[in-house]
Design a protein around this motif. Structure first.
Motif, PDB file in Angstrom:
ATOM      1  N   TYR A 179     -26.137 -54.720 -32.500  1.00  0.00           N
ATOM      2  CA  TYR A 179     -26.373 -55.695 -31.250  1.00  0.00           C
ATOM      3  C   TYR A 179     -25.501 -55.077 -30.184  1.00  0.00           C
ATOM      4  O   TYR A 179     -24.269 -55.587 -29.962  1.00  0.00           O
ATOM      5  CB  TYR A 179     -26.231 -57.097 -31.499  1.00  0.00           C
ATOM      6  N   ASN A 180     -26.011 -54.132 -29.342  1.00  0.00           N
ATOM      7  CA  ASN A 180     -24.801 -53.624 -28.281  1.00  0.00           C
ATOM      8  C   ASN A 180     -25.085 -54.500 -26.781  1.00  0.00           C
ATOM      9  O   ASN A 180     -26.231 -54.407 -26.499  1.00  0.00           O
ATOM     10  CB  ASN A 180     -25.568 -52.035 -28.203  1.00  0.00           C
ATOM     11  N   ASN A 240     -24.337 -53.275 -23.935  1.00  0.00           N
ATOM     12  CA  ASN A 240     -24.714 -52.550 -23.142  1.00  0.00           C
ATOM     13  C   ASN A 240     -26.376 -52.559 -23.165  1.00  0.00           C
ATOM     14  O   ASN A 240     -27.256 -52.106 -22.055  1.00  0.00           O
ATOM     15  CB  ASN A 240     -24.569 -50.843 -23.054  1.00  0.00           C
ATOM     16  N   ALA A 241     -26.820 -52.774 -24.159  1.00  0.00           N
ATOM     17  CA  ALA A 241     -28.510 -52.794 -24.373  1.00  0.00           C
ATOM     18  C   ALA A 241     -29.107 -54.067 -24.333  1.00  0.00           C
ATOM     19  O   ALA A 241     -30.229 -54.075 -24.111  1.00  0.00           O
ATOM     20  CB  ALA A 241     -28.863 -52.151 -25.883  1.00  0.00           C
ATOM     21  N   TYR A 242     -28.396 -55.083 -23.847  1.00  0.00           N
ATOM     22  CA  TYR A 242     -28.789 -56.534 -23.937  1.00  0.00           C
ATOM     23  C   TYR A 242     -27.912 -57.050 -22.558  1.00  0.00           C
ATOM     24  O   TYR A 242     -27.426 -57.919 -22.754  1.00  0.00           O
ATOM     25  CB  TYR A 242     -28.546 -57.362 -25.195  1.00  0.00           C
ATOM     26  N   PRO A 243     -28.639 -56.605 -21.328  1.00  0.00           N
ATOM     27  CA  PRO A 243     -28.109 -57.097 -20.118  1.00  0.00           C
ATOM     28  C   PRO A 243     -28.210 -58.494 -20.029  1.00  0.00           C
ATOM     29  O   PRO A 243     -29.233 -59.214 -20.606  1.00  0.00           O
ATOM     30  CB  PRO A 243     -28.863 -56.355 -19.179  1.00  0.00           C
ATOM     31  N   ASN A 283     -19.704 -58.485 -30.412  1.00  0.00           N
ATOM     32  CA  ASN A 283     -21.278 -58.018 -30.608  1.00  0.00           C
ATOM     33  C   ASN A 283     -21.756 -58.447 -31.907  1.00  0.00           C
ATOM     34  O   ASN A 283     -22.536 -57.808 -32.719  1.00  0.00           O
ATOM     35  CB  ASN A 283     -21.243 -56.340 -30.522  1.00  0.00           C
ATOM     36  N   PHE A 301     -34.671 -64.895 -22.100  1.00  0.00           N
ATOM     37  CA  PHE A 301     -35.843 -64.184 -22.700  1.00  0.00           C
ATOM     38  C   PHE A 301     -35.626 -63.534 -23.871  1.00  0.00           C
ATOM     39  O   PHE A 301     -36.463 -63.186 -24.812  1.00  0.00           O
ATOM     40  CB  PHE A 301     -36.131 -62.799 -21.484  1.00  0.00           C
ATOM     41  N   HIS A 302     -34.255 -63.039 -24.121  1.00  0.00           N
ATOM     42  CA  HIS A 302     -34.215 -62.196 -25.513  1.00  0.00           C
ATOM     43  C   HIS A 302     -34.393 -63.265 -26.723  1.00  0.00           C
ATOM     44  O   HIS A 302     -34.291 -62.639 -27.919  1.00  0.00           O
ATOM     45  CB  HIS A 302     -32.645 -61.700 -25.156  1.00  0.00           C
ATOM     46  N   GLN A 311     -19.175 -55.419 -35.031  1.00  0.00           N
ATOM     47  CA  GLN A 311     -20.139 -54.431 -34.899  1.00  0.00           C
ATOM     48  C   GLN A 311     -19.304 -53.506 -33.711  1.00  0.00           C
ATOM     49  O   GLN A 311     -19.070 -53.854 -32.951  1.00  0.00           O
ATOM     50  CB  GLN A 311     -21.357 -54.497 -34.411  1.00  0.00           C
ATOM     51  N   TYR A 367     -37.590 -53.625 -22.937  1.00  0.00           N
ATOM     52  CA  TYR A 367     -37.650 -52.446 -22.062  1.00  0.00           C
ATOM     53  C   TYR A 367     -36.867 -51.173 -22.650  1.00  0.00           C
ATOM     54  O   TYR A 367     -36.294 -51.271 -23.723  1.00  0.00           O
ATOM     55  CB  TYR A 367     -36.602 -52.912 -20.834  1.00  0.00           C
TER      56      TYR A 367
END
Lengths: 474, 441
Positions: A368-369, A371-374, A382, A391-392, B345, B381
């Motif tokens: 769960y990064n 950077n990848a989940y703005p 993380n 939304f996520h 993580q 996305y």
């Protein structure tokens, strides 16, 4: 789907609002008293009203081995503790009352232990006796009212906990106020997990000693120290299967002690170390036991969990898997040796207990990064517990299939090269999801999981209660 | 039955995206028994691309090397065959004999092709299905647009972009489109060579716009930079001319394939693709075939390196994508789901796979391998340029990542397991694949 073998059917004391405790260590002593009753009768009960099952066995005349229970005098079934017992209980489908014999007005406010030997019914539980049925002024009756929400079985349709139709039901009337006695750090019980071979073929009935303990070197119990015996080798005063440990007062989870419990550092006791009331939750079958509590005076909760996990290795390499965890609060965030994230202990190949980090299936890939989940604020490193933001949230719920997505948990051993196991065990009695849903949300096709807090799911039976089971919070 | 193409190396510097399409197509055609549905500029069954074929070829030994192939069906070998590619299907030795073999010489006396050996040789046997194809350097795939501005350029008869659709020998009749994409589409960006499983392809090698397939750019008929549908049309590696080694695994009952590329030098990169059906699908099996399909591969053109990995995510941060088809009726993006720590993580550097203490298991004295799941509908996305919340989130487990397994990453790269038959090959980053016998370093 094949029926779950009776020993593996989970039963519940969904909540137990304990009486006030103010004696030395009694806030934890009543944990063990409640476990004694739930484990010994509701989960493992025989048709014996005084001797519990689920403990290392001795001779026929001494149904559990001498030295299995080391508790204050009369703690088990003294006359002020065990007020009445019989085997003539009757319950009726969908009804809230319990029929027996010789119930007294003084039993109101005490607790009723209910069970049938070999039963898969979740009516087997512990209930607060709420009233005596009969005309005004009745002092004796054969019918009592109880708080069904503490146990019982989800009624078809409403899913409200209600009794099922049974006869010849065993029961004991217990006064838990009598558990308010002075305890010492030498008090313990040893339980035996007779469901182990139903989980892993060939497994011995593993055993666990639950001891009142402290790390401070005094005689005030501040938590539960757990000592596991994979092969079930209790001899009357120790385990004989080589699991290192003993009655020491220190907790060195990665050292030489076989026990672990209150955090190994000096900063925490378990919650409930003082005096007062608490709400206790018990879940268990013959292969696992979970005890959770939060007290009025505590700023956080405490619990422990013992489980026979799914064996991954062949029998010859790992015949008797068993894991346990103790934690303050229900968290997945901590990575320092307690909680669901890094708090499970199991024996390594050297028969010493090691903490095992827990992993789950990451549904988006590998991590769960941030950077990848703005837009998601990661309050920990993380971790799943930090996930969930607008939304996520839909990452964990499929609106087309109307199903939540959650993961099992597996344990690794990764502290040193000679102790590395990329997958050691798979846990069977917990699941994990991002905390996108409220506490008490039921999940699974049959409501077989319950969201507690912070994404941790406990096993459940689809029951719908009018309130949370965490009367004093999580 | 699992067939393996073992370490097939390009003939010197080669158009790598073209080679990817070509090698997989000829592997599917002969080893996996796919049939051609349609094509544009890649008539695989025609005389340009299939120079010979038969069903009773023979592998034999000479001078101590099992490297002779005797074709049947009257095929006469010639010096023109040198450097060509012989594709063999063996049902007796699918992990040793099946695959692509470079013709390095001929024996006109015995009418035999001499095969270049790279590691474990094929097994002497007869009754082999085979096809002979030209070397990958002997032709050039065309690429051109259909002229439809802002639309996907590589479709309709107006586009000469080379592509082919092949159909699996499976009861569902699922198909896969392999495309050498047009430069215009690649600039959006899109991998130069792409893979798209789907259904109901046409004779041009196209799936319908909005049809049941996993080519998002074609599905949405769009090719605009930074559009919401960028980043999850899966394909291969860098768009370069280089030398590369290929490994392909194929399960011939479902048609499912996993392929790896291995760099010879730093001008190209290691990569992995997979497509077809997952293993251990959810029960009951979905009645809509396209919802059972998946594709895993690189999600852009030349942006990321070292992507032979179990990764999935937006193209600007993660090199690979996993694409499936949703209940929403469109391609959706998901993950190759591995076990990761519940807490603590660290992106790509931690987790059980990357633990620095990883070693053989103390109980079993072997390296443990774990399964990887395929989870669809978990990325909203895939471009990472501000198009958040553009794709449907509808999480659903498809099944298990086929053929490959996950293990510790600190096992030797490109080395086999040490058990007698050497049953597993560790490629890179904890990605393990079935193997048998020796491997070239």
């Amino acid at each position: 789907m094949p029926a779950t073998p009776q020993p593996l059917v989970t039963k519940f004391v969904r909540y137990f609002d304990a009486p006030t405790m103010n004696q030395n260590g009694a806030m934890f002593g009543i944990w063990l008293r409640l476990i004694y009753e739930f484990w010994g009768f509701c989960v493992n009960g025989l048709d014996d009203l005084k001797h519990p099952g689920g403990f290392p066995t001795g001779s026929a005349s001494n149904i559990h081995m001498s030295g299995v229970i080391n508790m204050p005098t009369n703690w088990e079934s003294g006359s002020s503790v065990l007020l009445y017992s019989n085997s003539d209980g009757i319950t009726n489908e969908g009804m809230p009352y319990f029929t027996g014999s010789n119930f007294l007005a003084s039993h109101v406010g005490k607790w009723l232990t209910v069970w049938k030997s070999g039963s898969s019914c979740t009516d087997d539980s512990i209930y607060l006796i709420t009233k005596l049925y009969g005309p005004p002024g009745t002092t004796t009756s054969s019918v009592i009212g109880v708080d069904n929400n503490m146990g019982c079985t989800p009624f078809t349709g409403t899913l409200k906990p209600s009794f099922t139709a049974r006869t010849n039901v065993n029961y004991r009337v217990i006064d838990y106020n009598q558990a308010n006695v002075s305890y010492s750090v030498n008090n313990f019980i040893v339980i035996q997990l007779n469901g182990a071979p139903y989980v892993n073929p060939g497994q011995r009935n593993s055993q666990v000693r639950l001891r009142l303990a402290t790390f401070r070197g005094d005689n005030t119990p501040r938590g539960i120290a757990i000592w596991m015996s994979p092969s079930g080798s209790w001899s009357g005063n120790t385990f004989n299967d080589g699991t290192s440990g003993g009655n020491n007062q220190t907790f060195q989870p990665n050292g030489n002690s076989g026990e672990f419990g209150p955090n190994s550092g000096n900063s925490f006791d378990w919650a409930n170390g003082g005096n007062g009331t608490q709400t206790i939750n018990l879940l268990g079958a013959q292969d696992w036991l979970l005890c959770f509590s939060r007290g009025d005076q505590a700023s956080y909760s405490a619990h422990f969990h013992v489980e026979i996990p799914q064996r991954i290795y062949p029998f010859a390499y790992d015949p008797n898997p068993i894991v346990a965890m103790g934690s303050t609060g229900i968290y997945t965030t901590f990575s320092d040796g307690y909680g669901y994230g890094y708090g499970h202990y199991a024996y390594g190949a050297d028969l010493k207990p090691y903490k095992h980090p827990l992993s789950i299936r990451c549904q988006s890939g590998e991590t769960y990064n941030s950077n990848a989940y703005p837009g998601i604020s990661f309050v920990c490193s993380n971790c799943l517990q930090s996930m969930g933001n607008g939304f996520h949230n839909h990452m964990w719920f499929n609106p087309f299939t109307n199903k939540f997505f959650f993961s099992d948990g597996v344990l690794h051993l990764a502290e040193a090269a000679n102790r590395s196991a990329i997958l050691r065990y798979r846990l069977r009695r917990t699941r994990f999801i991002a905390p996108i849903i409220p506490s008490m949300q039921r999940l699974g096709d049959r409501g077989e999981w319950l969201h507690t807090f912070n994404g941790v799911l406990w096993q459940w039976d689809n029951a719908i209660l009018p309130s949370t089971i965490f009367h004093r919070g999580g | 039955m699992l067939h393996v193409c073992r370490d097939f190396i390009t003939l010197g510097n080669t158009n790598i995206p073209q080679a990817c399409v070509y090698f997989h197509a000829i592997f599917l055609r002969t080893v996996m028994n796919f049939t051609v549905v349609g094509n544009t500029g890649f008539n695989l069954d025609g005389g340009t691309f299939t120079l010979g074929s038969g069903g009773n070829g023979t592998i034999s030994a000479a001078s101590g090397f099992t490297n002779r192939f005797t074709p049947d069906g009257g095929y006469v070998v010639s010096s023109s065959d040198i450097n060509r590619i012989l594709v063999i299907k063996s049902n007796l030795n699918p992990m040793l004999t099946s695959g692509l073999w470079r013709v390095t010489g001929i024996d006109t006396v015995s009418n035999q092709l001499i095969l270049g050996l790279r590691g474990e040789p094929p097994v002497a046997e007869t009754g082999l299905t085979w096809r002979l194809h030209p070397a990958e350097t002997s032709f050039t795939f065309t690429q051109g647009t259909n002229g439809n501005t802002n639309q996907y350029r590589g479709r309709t008869s107006a586009s000469n972009t080379a592509r082919i659709i092949l159909q699996a020998p499976h009861a569902t009749g699922w198909q896969v489109r392999l495309t050498y994409e047009s430069t215009t589409d690649v600039s959006t960006p899109l991998p130069r060579s792409t893979i798209a499983p789907g259904m109901v392809g046409d004779t041009l090698g196209d799936f319908p716009v909005g049809g049941n397939h996993l080519h998002p750019m074609l599905f949405f008929n769009t090719s605009v930079q930074n559009n919401p549908y960028v980043g999850y049309t899966a394909g291969w590696t860098l768009d370069v001319t280089a030398m590369l080694r290929f490994y392909i695994w194929g399960e011939d009952s479902t048609g499912t394939v996993v392929g790896c590329t291995r760099q010879v030098d730093s001008s190209n990169t290691n990569s992995m693709v997979a497509y077809g059906f997952p293993e251990d699908e959810e029960y009951p099996t979905d009645a809509v075939t396209v919802r059972r399909l998946f594709v895993y591969g690189q999600n852009s053109n030349g942006l990321n390196s070292n992507i032979l990995n179990f990764q999935s995510g937006p193209r600007q941060s993660i090199g690979n994508c996993m694409t499936a088809f949703g209940y929403s009726g469109q391609p959706i993006a998901g993950g190759t789901s591995v076990y990761c720590y519940l807490t603590g993580q660290q992106f790509d550097t931690d987790g059980p796979r990357y633990n620095g203490n990883g070693s053989d298991d103390p109980f079993l004295a072997v390296t443990q391998l774990l399964t990887v799941d395929l989870i669809a509908g978990t990325w909203d996305y895939m471009d990472f340029n501000g198009q958040a919340q553009s794709l449907f989130l509808e999480p659903r487990r498809l099944g298990r990542f086929p053929i490959a397994r996950m293990g510790r990453s600190n096992y030797g790269s490109w080395t086999t397991s040490t058990d007698g038959p050497r049953q597993w090959l560790h490629t890179l980053n904890g990605v393990y694949l079935p193997w048998s016998g020796a491997i070239l370093p």
